[in-house]
Structure formats: C-alpha cells, structure tokens
Design a protein around this motif. Structure first.
Motif, PDB file in Angstrom:
ATOM      1  N   MET A   1       0.858  -1.198   0.000  1.00 22.62           N
ATOM      2  CA  MET A   1       0.000   0.000   0.000  1.00 22.62           C
ATOM      3  C   MET A   1       0.891   1.246   0.000  1.00 22.62           C
ATOM      4  O   MET A   1       1.829   1.357   0.804  1.00 22.62           O
ATOM      5  N   PRO A   2       0.652   2.197  -0.907  1.00 18.46           N
ATOM      6  CA  PRO A   2       1.519   3.387  -0.964  1.00 18.46           C
ATOM      7  C   PRO A   2       1.405   4.236   0.301  1.00 18.46           C
ATOM      8  O   PRO A   2       0.350   4.330   0.927  1.00 18.46           O
ATOM      9  N   SER A   3       2.521   4.881   0.657  1.00 19.26           N
ATOM     10  CA  SER A   3       2.579   5.741   1.830  1.00 19.26           C
ATOM     11  C   SER A   3       2.969   7.150   1.414  1.00 19.26           C
ATOM     12  O   SER A   3       3.611   7.355   0.381  1.00 19.26           O
ATOM     13  N   THR A   4       2.605   8.117   2.228  1.00 16.79           N
ATOM     14  CA  THR A   4       3.019   9.500   1.996  1.00 16.79           C
ATOM     15  C   THR A   4       4.312   9.777   2.755  1.00 16.79           C
ATOM     16  O   THR A   4       4.724   9.033   3.641  1.00 16.79           O
ATOM     17  N   LEU A   5       4.944  10.879   2.398  1.00 16.99           N
ATOM     18  CA  LEU A   5       6.100  11.359   3.152  1.00 16.99           C
ATOM     19  C   LEU A   5       5.745  11.497   4.626  1.00 16.99           C
ATOM     20  O   LEU A   5       6.513  11.070   5.516  1.00 16.99           O
ATOM     21  N   PHE A   6       4.596  12.064   4.916  1.00 17.67           N
ATOM     22  CA  PHE A   6       4.141  12.220   6.286  1.00 17.67           C
ATOM     23  C   PHE A   6       4.013  10.875   6.988  1.00 17.67           C
ATOM     24  O   PHE A   6       4.469  10.709   8.133  1.00 17.67           O
ATOM     25  N   HIS A 268       9.718  10.049   0.539  1.00 18.74           N
ATOM     26  CA  HIS A 268       8.904  10.648  -0.512  1.00 18.74           C
ATOM     27  C   HIS A 268       7.557   9.940  -0.542  1.00 18.74           C
ATOM     28  O   HIS A 268       7.421   8.814  -0.039  1.00 18.74           O
ATOM     29  N   THR A 269       6.577  10.577  -1.088  1.00 20.78           N
ATOM     30  CA  THR A 269       5.257   9.952  -1.236  1.00 20.78           C
ATOM     31  C   THR A 269       5.316   8.973  -2.404  1.00 20.78           C
ATOM     32  O   THR A 269       5.745   9.329  -3.500  1.00 20.78           O
ATOM     33  N   ASP A 270       4.900   7.749  -2.146  1.00 22.92           N
ATOM     34  CA  ASP A 270       5.016   6.691  -3.161  1.00 22.92           C
ATOM     35  C   ASP A 270       4.148   6.962  -4.382  1.00 22.92           C
ATOM     36  O   ASP A 270       4.555   6.709  -5.520  1.00 22.92           O
ATOM     37  N   ASP A 271       2.968   7.488  -4.137  1.00 19.43           N
ATOM     38  CA  ASP A 271       2.032   7.745  -5.224  1.00 19.43           C
ATOM     39  C   ASP A 271       1.000   8.763  -4.735  1.00 19.43           C
ATOM     40  O   ASP A 271       0.576   8.685  -3.569  1.00 19.43           O
ATOM     41  N   PRO A 272       0.594   9.716  -5.561  1.00 19.94           N
ATOM     42  CA  PRO A 272      -0.395  10.706  -5.119  1.00 19.94           C
ATOM     43  C   PRO A 272      -1.699  10.092  -4.597  1.00 19.94           C
ATOM     44  O   PRO A 272      -2.427  10.749  -3.841  1.00 19.94           O
ATOM     45  N   SER A 273      -2.000   8.854  -5.001  1.00 18.50           N
ATOM     46  CA  SER A 273      -3.216   8.202  -4.516  1.00 18.50           C
ATOM     47  C   SER A 273      -3.185   7.979  -3.007  1.00 18.50           C
ATOM     48  O   SER A 273      -4.225   7.720  -2.394  1.00 18.50           O
ATOM     49  N   ALA A 274      -1.992   8.090  -2.412  1.00 14.91           N
ATOM     50  CA  ALA A 274      -1.865   7.873  -0.968  1.00 14.91           C
ATOM     51  C   ALA A 274      -2.405   9.048  -0.162  1.00 14.91           C
ATOM     52  O   ALA A 274      -2.707   8.902   1.033  1.00 14.91           O
ATOM     53  N   PHE A 275      -2.543  10.206  -0.781  1.00 15.86           N
ATOM     54  CA  PHE A 275      -3.063  11.369  -0.053  1.00 15.86           C
ATOM     55  C   PHE A 275      -4.543  11.183   0.250  1.00 15.86           C
ATOM     56  O   PHE A 275      -5.305  10.665  -0.568  1.00 15.86           O
ATOM     57  N   ASP A 276      -4.957  11.661   1.413  1.00 16.99           N
ATOM     58  CA  ASP A 276      -6.380  11.648   1.748  1.00 16.99           C
ATOM     59  C   ASP A 276      -7.142  12.686   0.928  1.00 16.99           C
ATOM     60  O   ASP A 276      -8.345  12.548   0.695  1.00 16.99           O
ATOM     61  N   ARG A 277      -6.428  13.710   0.498  1.00 15.26           N
ATOM     62  CA  ARG A 277      -7.040  14.791  -0.273  1.00 15.26           C
ATOM     63  C   ARG A 277      -5.962  15.364  -1.189  1.00 15.26           C
ATOM     64  O   ARG A 277      -4.769  15.380  -0.831  1.00 15.26           O
ATOM     65  N   HIS A 278      -6.379  15.860  -2.336  1.00 16.29           N
ATOM     66  CA  HIS A 278      -5.413  16.340  -3.316  1.00 16.29           C
ATOM     67  C   HIS A 278      -5.954  17.589  -3.997  1.00 16.29           C
ATOM     68  O   HIS A 278      -7.119  17.622  -4.411  1.00 16.29           O
TER      69      HIS A 278
END
Length: 461
Positions: A1-6, A268-278
C-alpha cells in the motif's frame, strides 16, 4: 500500500499508542525561545526534573530582542523573558544562542542555517511557525507551553492522533515576477483560512522542485495559516546541497552525512493516490499577491479590486483595515514597509528586495526597515554590500530578531497605520494596537517602499 512522506516520518517516530487515545511520539529536535519556555522550565524545577536530552534541545532569543541597537530593558516583559531563558539554559544545561551571540536569530531561520534541521526528523517548538522546517522533509509543528515542559522532561510528545494527508501539487510555468510568497498566499486564498485543518500538507510538483530551499521554507512556514498541522516537502539534491554547506556546525559530516542522504532518499510519497485529499494550483497566470483583510485567505492579486464582503467576518475586516469594495490595492498608500520575519528574512529574500531598491529612494513619509533573520544573515548581507544598498535608499538596517512581525520588542505601528509586511499574519493588532498589516513578498514590499503605495516590482521598470 503506498505511503506519503508524512506517513513515513510519523511511523518512524511512534513510541506507542496510548491507552487513553492518541500516540506517543519520539522527538528528535526541540527548539526553544524566550516567550513560551519560562513556565515550562518552572514546571521542571518544581518537579525536580532535569531536561531529558539537553543535547537535542536548542534555545535562542528572537521575539523580544531589540533590533535597533537599543540596550535590553531589564524591567520590561521582554527583558525579563530574555533573562529567564539565560538563567534556565544555564541551570538545565541547554545550549543557548543568546543576545550578542553571533549564531543568534529567529528560531526558524537558525535551525536550518546551523544544520539542526535535517530530513526525516520530528521537530517541535513552542511557536506556530515551526512548520518552516518541513521544507527539509521533517515533520515539524508548534506546541503549547505544557507540551514544551513534557518534551523537555521526556523527549516525547503526546499527540492527540494522526492527521490526514493533503497533497498540494503546484504546476505550470512560473512567471518571472512570482515568488514562493505569492504562491503560498494564492494557496491559502484558494483553500481558505481553515481549509487544511486536520491535515499535514505536502507541497510537490515541478514548481516546488525548481524552488530554492529558502522558497520552500517560506511555503512551509505559512502552512499553519490555512489550518494545517504542518507542511512538508520531500528532500532532494537541493536539500542535501544546503545541508552540506561548510557553515552548518550541527549537520552530519562524512560517513554520517552519506548515511543521512541514503535514508532521506526514501522519504517521498510513493504515489499521489496515498493522499487523503489532493488539490492542484496552476501558477501560469499568477500575479503578485497582497492581503487586503485580517487573515492570509483575504488575498487578491495586486492589480485586483477589493471584493465585496462575503460575510460578516469580511465586512468587519474591511472596516478594521479601512478599505472598501472596489478599491484597488495599488491605490492604497502605506506608512511602513517591513522586510523580515521567519517567513522572509533569509539572505535570498534580502537580495531580492535589494535588487528592487538599488539606485532608488524610499518615498517621502514612508518608514522602511529591514530586519535580517539571523546575525549570520546580517553579516552575509553586509559582506555583499546589501546593507549599503538599503541604507542608501532610505531603509533602516537592523540586527536579527522577530521585530515588527508581532511587535513584542517595541517595533510597532501606531493605530490605523498601514504596513506592507513580508511576515505571515495580518491579524488585528498583530503589529501594534489598531495596526493594519498587508502581507506581500520581499520584492513587492521593496517596490511599495519606493512608490509609497502597493506596487509590483515590475511597475518600477
């Protein structure tokens, strides 16, 4: 599962989940200044507790220091706070960059400058603009005085819960006269003063990658102004080059530096899909920004008219600021121009302003002042002759401190005086009782000083 930098930085610092809810986080760096620390040290003293990790605790004076050459008034509130921090730092063995120390400056300027701020760290301070340090890929945020005491005593923080992640992608062709300050004001205008509440924001995209570290710090600095818990930018080669500079005494060297870089490359964020909001901001048509009201969200382009109030809050803001719907910002005259604060007081900011004022004069009746973010910035600017550029134009040249950003050291506006300020908050009374503050970039502030009313740098050509 992709993760964000945060996600990655947060997960690396979880000590445990607390039975009562929330999370206990390990803190890598604790930054301290004179305003929010006295009660925390008093609490340690009363409980007979030491500072858990004085080697990871760094103190400076900034909010209340006089920047105009005056002696410290030991009887004033600021003077007492400065004296208390000096006493507490000595008693508890905390490193202090005090008044007169060549490393002294605004806490969010000297942290990166001294190599204290590094990728992947958790960094806290009793100051809301701690989010500045997120420009290095760290998780950095402000805490309250009670939390300051807890971190001093335990090197951990009880966090109420994990925030959501907000990806802010910045795209387009950046116009030549647009700065990171204009970009972050445009983002806050787009999302609103509370539009990022409950989130940690990550800025990314080609515009961010092209941005120098000074600009990234400006962006992250103002994350709190849209309600975000923190702002972050993934580390890259520019980050590593900044940290590798010779004058960063607390930065890792040699093999330790190489190991830090290797770890940071994974942040780094693996993929933008990992963000809860964009959200996306296209800067192609962006123009210089200026706030018209009492929050950074109340912003327009410099050539735009002030809008009709959308609600009672905006109506109150226009009344307080002495502006009217339909009025052009370029028509408003200013009394004071302030270039400084933890948002825009780095060497790059001073260079940008000096480029605008070089060979010109400040408009009659305008007080213009430059307050470097650290003594190191001050000396570097003087070595380049920037101080003489400003002085020749009619600016005041100060020593390092927070100064008129919040007016705790006597640098204030009088009631109903209007300023063009490179700081971060245009709140009611922020720069003195009844003061009217408009946020702008260093280049716009410099042009405004020359014209005596709000103006873009390009208008001087």
């Amino acid at each position: 599962m992709p993760s964000t930098l945060f996600d990655k930085v947060w997960d690396n610092h979880v000590v445990c989940d607390l039975p009562s809810g929330g999370t206990l986080l390990y803190i890598d760096r604790h930054l301290v200044h004179e305003v929010t620390s006295p009660q925390a040290f008093d609490g340690l003293r009363e409980a007979n507790r030491p500072v858990r990790r004085p080697d990871l605790t760094f103190a400076t004076v900034d909010h209340g220091v006089p920047t105009d050459g005056r002696d410290i008034d030991e009887s004033s509130m600021s003077g007492k706070q400065l004296a208390a921090l000096a006493k507490n730092a000595k008693e508890f063995g905390v490193r202090l960059f005090g008044y007169g120390d060549e490393r002294q400056g605004i806490v969010h300027v000297i942290g990166p400058q001294l190599g204290i701020t590094l990728p992947g760290l958790t960094i806290v301070c009793g100051d809301s603009h701690t989010s500045t340090h997120g420009a290095f890929g760290s998780l950095a945020f402000g805490i309250g005085t009670t939390e300051v005491e807890h971190v001093l005593a335990t090197q951990t923080l009880r966090a109420p819960g994990k925030a959501k992640s907000l990806g802010i992608e910045i795209v387009g062709e950046l116009p030549a006269d647009i700065t990171p300050k204009d970009i972050i004001l445009a983002i806050i205008r787009k999302l609103g003063a509370g539009g990022a509440a409950g989130y940690v924001a990550e800025y990314y995209g080609p515009v961010v990658r092209a941005m120098p570290m000074s600009g990234r710090m400006t962006m992250c600095n103002m994350s709190i102004e849209m309600g975000a818990r923190a702002g972050m930018i993934a580390p890259d080669e520019k980050t590593f080059e900044y940290i590798a500079a010779e004058d960063r005494p607390f930065a890792p060297k040699g093999a330790e530096f190489d190991a830090m870089v290797a770890r940071a490359r994974e942040l780094h964020t693996d993929d933008p899909s990992a963000f809860d909001r964009h959200v996306v901001l296209d800067v192609t048509d962006l123009k210089p920004q200026v706030t018209w009201g009492t929050t950074p969200a109340m912003t327009v382009s410099l050539d735009e008219a002030i809008p009709a109030p959308a609600d009672a809050a905006e109506e109150r803001a226009q009344s307080y600021m002495g502006v009217k719907p339909g009025q052009k910002m370029s028509e408003l005259e200013v009394n004071t121009v302030f270039i400084g604060s933890c948002t825009n007081s780095r060497l790059e900011d001073l260079r940008a302003a000096a480029d605008v004022v070089r060979g010109r004069k400040v408009a009659e009746g305008v007080r213009a002042m430059v307050v470097p973010g650290s003594q190191s910035v001050k000396h570097a600017a003087e070595a380049e002759g920037l101080d003489q550029v400003f002085i020749a134009a009619g600016f005041e040249w100060h020593r390092a401190g927070c100064s008129m950003c919040l007016g705790m050291n006597g640098d204030i506006l009088r009631p109903r005086e209007r300023s063009a300020s490179t700081s971060n908050r245009p709140y009611e009374g922020r720069q003195g009782p009844g003061s009217r503050t408009h946020l702008v970039s260093p280049a716009t502030a410099a042009a405004t000083a020359i014209k005596g009313r709000f103006a873009a740098a390009s208008s001087l050509d």
